[in-house]
Design a protein around this motif. Sequence first.
Motif, PDB file in Angstrom:
ATOM      1  N   THR A 204       0.832  -1.214   0.000  1.00 51.52           N
ATOM      2  CA  THR A 204       0.000   0.000   0.000  1.00 51.52           C
ATOM      3  C   THR A 204       0.862   1.259   0.000  1.00 51.52           C
ATOM      4  O   THR A 204       0.659   2.173  -0.805  1.00 51.52           O
ATOM      5  CB  THR A 204      -0.908   0.024   1.255  1.00 51.52           C
ATOM      6  OG1 THR A 204      -1.709  -1.147   1.264  1.00 51.52           O
ATOM      7  CG2 THR A 204      -1.787   1.261   1.259  1.00 51.52           C
ATOM      8  N   VAL A 205       1.824   1.305   0.907  1.00 54.24           N
ATOM      9  CA  VAL A 205       2.631   2.521   1.040  1.00 54.24           C
ATOM     10  C   VAL A 205       3.454   2.750  -0.221  1.00 54.24           C
ATOM     11  O   VAL A 205       3.569   3.888  -0.707  1.00 54.24           O
ATOM     12  CB  VAL A 205       3.545   2.448   2.282  1.00 54.24           C
ATOM     13  CG1 VAL A 205       4.292   3.756   2.454  1.00 54.24           C
ATOM     14  CG2 VAL A 205       2.720   2.164   3.528  1.00 54.24           C
ATOM     15  N   GLU A 206       4.019   1.677  -0.770  1.00 51.22           N
ATOM     16  CA  GLU A 206       4.811   1.796  -2.004  1.00 51.22           C
ATOM     17  C   GLU A 206       3.970   2.423  -3.121  1.00 51.22           C
ATOM     18  O   GLU A 206       4.483   3.177  -3.959  1.00 51.22           O
ATOM     19  CB  GLU A 206       5.306   0.401  -2.424  1.00 51.22           C
ATOM     20  CG  GLU A 206       6.240   0.368  -3.626  1.00 51.22           C
ATOM     21  CD  GLU A 206       7.677   0.818  -3.337  1.00 51.22           C
ATOM     22  OE1 GLU A 206       8.062   0.931  -2.154  1.00 51.22           O
ATOM     23  OE2 GLU A 206       8.411   1.076  -4.311  1.00 51.22           O
TER      24      GLU A 206
ATOM     25  N   SER B 194       5.572   9.263  -3.153  1.00 49.39           N
ATOM     26  CA  SER B 194       6.107   9.877  -4.376  1.00 49.39           C
ATOM     27  C   SER B 194       7.231   9.038  -4.979  1.00 49.39           C
ATOM     28  O   SER B 194       7.968   8.353  -4.263  1.00 49.39           O
ATOM     29  CB  SER B 194       6.637  11.274  -4.031  1.00 49.39           C
ATOM     30  OG  SER B 194       7.458  11.759  -5.065  1.00 49.39           O
ATOM     31  N   ASP B 195       7.368   9.098  -6.304  1.00 49.11           N
ATOM     32  CA  ASP B 195       8.526   8.435  -6.921  1.00 49.11           C
ATOM     33  C   ASP B 195       9.539   9.455  -7.440  1.00 49.11           C
ATOM     34  O   ASP B 195      10.457   9.103  -8.154  1.00 49.11           O
ATOM     35  CB  ASP B 195       8.098   7.465  -8.031  1.00 49.11           C
ATOM     36  CG  ASP B 195       7.213   8.121  -9.057  1.00 49.11           C
ATOM     37  OD1 ASP B 195       7.085   9.374  -9.038  1.00 49.11           O
ATOM     38  OD2 ASP B 195       6.640   7.406  -9.887  1.00 49.11           O
ATOM     39  N   SER B 196       9.369  10.718  -7.027  1.00 43.69           N
ATOM     40  CA  SER B 196      10.250  11.754  -7.574  1.00 43.69           C
ATOM     41  C   SER B 196      10.939  12.592  -6.505  1.00 43.69           C
ATOM     42  O   SER B 196      11.573  13.597  -6.820  1.00 43.69           O
ATOM     43  CB  SER B 196       9.450  12.669  -8.498  1.00 43.69           C
ATOM     44  OG  SER B 196       8.419  13.305  -7.768  1.00 43.69           O
ATOM     45  N   THR B 197      10.836  12.187  -5.256  1.00 38.43           N
ATOM     46  CA  THR B 197      11.475  12.944  -4.171  1.00 38.43           C
ATOM     47  C   THR B 197      12.309  11.988  -3.329  1.00 38.43           C
ATOM     48  O   THR B 197      12.022  10.795  -3.289  1.00 38.43           O
ATOM     49  CB  THR B 197      10.417  13.621  -3.262  1.00 38.43           C
ATOM     50  OG1 THR B 197       9.532  12.619  -2.750  1.00 38.43           O
ATOM     51  CG2 THR B 197       9.616  14.660  -4.035  1.00 38.43           C
TER      52      THR B 197
ATOM     53  N   SER C 277       8.391  14.651  -0.244  1.00 32.94           N
ATOM     54  CA  SER C 277       9.049  15.937  -0.505  1.00 32.94           C
ATOM     55  C   SER C 277      10.547  15.815  -0.290  1.00 32.94           C
ATOM     56  O   SER C 277      11.085  14.710  -0.207  1.00 32.94           O
ATOM     57  CB  SER C 277       8.473  17.027   0.414  1.00 32.94           C
ATOM     58  OG  SER C 277       8.967  16.832   1.735  1.00 32.94           O
ATOM     59  N   ASP C 278      11.207  16.967  -0.175  1.00 34.10           N
ATOM     60  CA  ASP C 278      12.650  16.996   0.059  1.00 34.10           C
ATOM     61  C   ASP C 278      13.012  16.999   1.545  1.00 34.10           C
ATOM     62  O   ASP C 278      14.196  17.141   1.894  1.00 34.10           O
ATOM     63  CB  ASP C 278      13.258  18.236  -0.612  1.00 34.10           C
ATOM     64  CG  ASP C 278      13.159  18.154  -2.127  1.00 34.10           C
ATOM     65  OD1 ASP C 278      13.127  17.020  -2.660  1.00 34.10           O
ATOM     66  OD2 ASP C 278      13.086  19.216  -2.775  1.00 34.10           O
TER      67      ASP C 278
ATOM     68  N   TYR D  67       9.950  -3.241  -2.837  1.00 34.29           N
ATOM     69  CA  TYR D  67       9.630  -1.921  -2.282  1.00 34.29           C
ATOM     70  C   TYR D  67      10.788  -0.934  -2.460  1.00 34.29           C
ATOM     71  O   TYR D  67      11.347  -0.435  -1.475  1.00 34.29           O
ATOM     72  CB  TYR D  67       9.265  -2.052  -0.794  1.00 34.29           C
ATOM     73  CG  TYR D  67       8.332  -3.214  -0.521  1.00 34.29           C
ATOM     74  CD1 TYR D  67       7.038  -3.222  -1.036  1.00 34.29           C
ATOM     75  CD2 TYR D  67       8.756  -4.321   0.215  1.00 34.29           C
ATOM     76  CE1 TYR D  67       6.183  -4.297  -0.820  1.00 34.29           C
ATOM     77  CE2 TYR D  67       7.912  -5.388   0.441  1.00 34.29           C
ATOM     78  CZ  TYR D  67       6.637  -5.380  -0.077  1.00 34.29           C
ATOM     79  OH  TYR D  67       5.807  -6.444   0.134  1.00 34.29           O
ATOM     80  N   PRO D  68      11.144  -0.626  -3.701  1.00 37.65           N
ATOM     81  CA  PRO D  68      12.300   0.268  -3.912  1.00 37.65           C
ATOM     82  C   PRO D  68      12.085   1.676  -3.355  1.00 37.65           C
ATOM     83  O   PRO D  68      13.049   2.306  -2.896  1.00 37.65           O
ATOM     84  CB  PRO D  68      12.460   0.286  -5.441  1.00 37.65           C
ATOM     85  CG  PRO D  68      11.129  -0.150  -5.985  1.00 37.65           C
ATOM     86  CD  PRO D  68      10.586  -1.107  -4.966  1.00 37.65           C
TER      87      PRO D  68
END
Lengths: 212, 212
Positions: free
Chosen positions: B140-142, B146-149, B154-155, B181-182
């Motif tokens: 679920t969490v995966e 986000s896949d971009s931060t 976020s950052d 779960y990368p």
Amino acid sequence: MTLYAYWRSTTSYRVRAALNLKGLTYETLPVDLVAGDQHSPDYAALNPGLGVPTLVLDDGTVLTQSLAILDYLDAVAAPRLLPDDPVARAKVMAAAHAVALDIHPVNNLRVLQHLRSIHGASEAETVAWMHHWMDAGFTTVEAIVSDSTPFAFSDAPDLADVCITAQLYNAHRWGLDMTAYPKLTRIEAACLALPAIAAAHPDHQPDAKVTI
Amino acid sequence: MTLYAYWRSTTSYRVRAALNLKGLTYETLPVDLVAGDQHSPDYAALNPGLGVPTLVLDDGTVLTQSLAILDYLDAVAAPRLLPDDPVARAKVMAAAHAVALDIHPVNNLRVLQHLRSIHGASEAETVAWMHHWMDAGFTTVEAIVSDSTPFAFSDAPDLADVCITAQLYNAHRWGLDMTAYPKLTRIEAACLALPAIAAAHPDHQPDAKVTI
């Protein structure tokens, strides 16, 4: 707003109670957890956690996890279910979480199904499992809520009241003896005397059935 | 402030991480859950839920339930672990709760002890139980982070990052294969690169042991 919910789900009951207390209007779309509707591809796309409730806002925003939905509702609509003072807020939240974290997740339908399918628990053993965790959690909550107010901590319902009342529905359903928890019984009575919470009761939902 | 905690408790780890990120100083008092210290009369008077962590403020106020403690800390000290925007806040909270409600309570030590004592679960069955709920929750969490931060959304680290990183410690401890779960692995690496969170790791606590 649209609320995907199951009548007997105590997390759905919590969110319905909050929506009603805040006077927010919403359409209920039933998700039959016993039939496995939560595993349908359409629902799984909406809620990857495969649980209820899911709240879809009018702009299409999808919110999941009942306590996160309740946090959102508290941010956008009065009356607030949590106090402003950080310590008072944490105290109410701790009582709510003694139900929402220490009881409900361990007694969730999918956990009971797993207990039966993998560990061969009988119906009686499954009910004993539920009673065990409710007794532990209720003992904690009984010790920390007020003994001088109608609701858990004050003269108005808060997050703890909503979580307690929903869990007591489940306790009655499974025949738990509530004698040791007079404060929780008092809280439930105060909550169910409010039309907003009474209307959120499982028996009053469109998907309610007389028996399973 | 005084934090009653157990080194391997993931709820204790969450609160230590938040205290450290916010630069708050505290004394740690270990509560040995395996030895049963949480059942001592003194501790039970402090925390009727018989769990960890418990945070005692400098004025003697006692706070329990890790998410309630984290809410308190977020109200009184920067940097905030939850955004201000109600929808963004609910999204972060939902990811945190997919760990804090859907995984941790079901895999809690007392639940595992009950599974063994009442349902006769073997060590292998107990580990399989833990893996089952971690796989479900991590899936679920995966799907929702986000896949971009670098961090979950976020950052900067938020409540979801703290809950995820603490749960991954437990996952490694019990040998869960994290290949699927990368994003969670990326989040853990970003968190542990921060000295504040690295210092909160179980192995760096005063009560840490080399083996159980």
